[in-house]
Design a protein around this motif. Structure first.
Motif, PDB file in Angstrom:
ATOM      1  N   ARG A   4      83.608  61.498 -10.796  1.00 56.19           N
ATOM      2  CA  ARG A   4      84.649  62.652 -10.377  1.00 56.19           C
ATOM      3  C   ARG A   4      86.185  62.719 -11.045  1.00 56.19           C
ATOM      4  O   ARG A   4      86.737  63.736 -11.299  1.00 56.19           O
ATOM      5  N   GLU A   5      86.831  61.412 -11.260  1.00 51.53           N
ATOM      6  CA  GLU A   5      88.014  61.212 -12.151  1.00 51.53           C
ATOM      7  C   GLU A   5      87.942  61.691 -13.502  1.00 51.53           C
ATOM      8  O   GLU A   5      88.672  62.417 -13.895  1.00 51.53           O
ATOM      9  N   LEU A   6      86.779  61.270 -14.112  1.00 48.58           N
ATOM     10  CA  LEU A   6      86.416  61.996 -15.485  1.00 48.58           C
ATOM     11  C   LEU A   6      86.562  63.262 -15.411  1.00 48.58           C
ATOM     12  O   LEU A   6      86.917  64.028 -16.558  1.00 48.58           O
ATOM     13  N   TRP A   7      85.733  63.787 -14.561  1.00 56.11           N
ATOM     14  CA  TRP A   7      85.500  65.484 -14.536  1.00 56.11           C
ATOM     15  C   TRP A   7      87.040  65.930 -14.396  1.00 56.11           C
ATOM     16  O   TRP A   7      87.286  67.017 -15.202  1.00 56.11           O
ATOM     17  N   ARG A   8      87.852  65.557 -13.510  1.00 56.10           N
ATOM     18  CA  ARG A   8      88.959  65.951 -13.095  1.00 56.10           C
ATOM     19  C   ARG A   8      89.866  65.827 -14.426  1.00 56.10           C
ATOM     20  O   ARG A   8      90.784  66.915 -14.972  1.00 56.10           O
ATOM     21  N   LYS A  14      91.992  69.653 -20.705  1.00 60.98           N
ATOM     22  CA  LYS A  14      90.975  70.411 -21.713  1.00 60.98           C
ATOM     23  C   LYS A  14      90.444  69.607 -22.744  1.00 60.98           C
ATOM     24  O   LYS A  14      90.332  69.907 -23.787  1.00 60.98           O
ATOM     25  N   LYS A  15      89.885  68.403 -22.173  1.00 64.66           N
ATOM     26  CA  LYS A  15      89.086  67.481 -23.238  1.00 64.66           C
ATOM     27  C   LYS A  15      87.502  67.776 -23.119  1.00 64.66           C
ATOM     28  O   LYS A  15      86.947  66.659 -22.803  1.00 64.66           O
ATOM     29  N   TRP A  16      87.197  69.037 -23.275  1.00 64.01           N
ATOM     30  CA  TRP A  16      85.827  69.234 -23.263  1.00 64.01           C
ATOM     31  C   TRP A  16      84.745  68.420 -24.266  1.00 64.01           C
ATOM     32  O   TRP A  16      83.835  68.569 -24.121  1.00 64.01           O
ATOM     33  N   TRP A  17      85.628  68.244 -25.219  1.00 62.21           N
ATOM     34  CA  TRP A  17      84.775  67.422 -26.491  1.00 62.21           C
ATOM     35  C   TRP A  17      84.279  65.868 -26.088  1.00 62.21           C
ATOM     36  O   TRP A  17      83.346  65.349 -26.721  1.00 62.21           O
TER      37      TRP A  17
END
Length: 48
Positions: A4-8, A14-17
């Motif tokens: 959850r923290e990584l997703w947030r 904006k680190k979608w890579w």
């Protein structure tokens, strides 16, 4: 909790890579855990 923290973090910064890297790591980890005690394990380890 960690996911959850990584997703947030990825959503806010904006680190979608990072998403493909995390998915690949999870799949490789799952593959190693699932083939740990099988006959296929020596062939998987020779790939890496």
């Amino acid at each position: 909790m960690l996911l959850r923290e990584l997703w947030r973090y990825m959503r806010v910064r904006k680190k979608w890579w990072l998403l493909p890297i995390l998915v690949a790591l999870l799949l490789l980890g799952g593959l190693i855990v699932l083939t740990e005690g099988s006959v296929v394990a020596p062939f998987i380890y020779t790939i890496f």
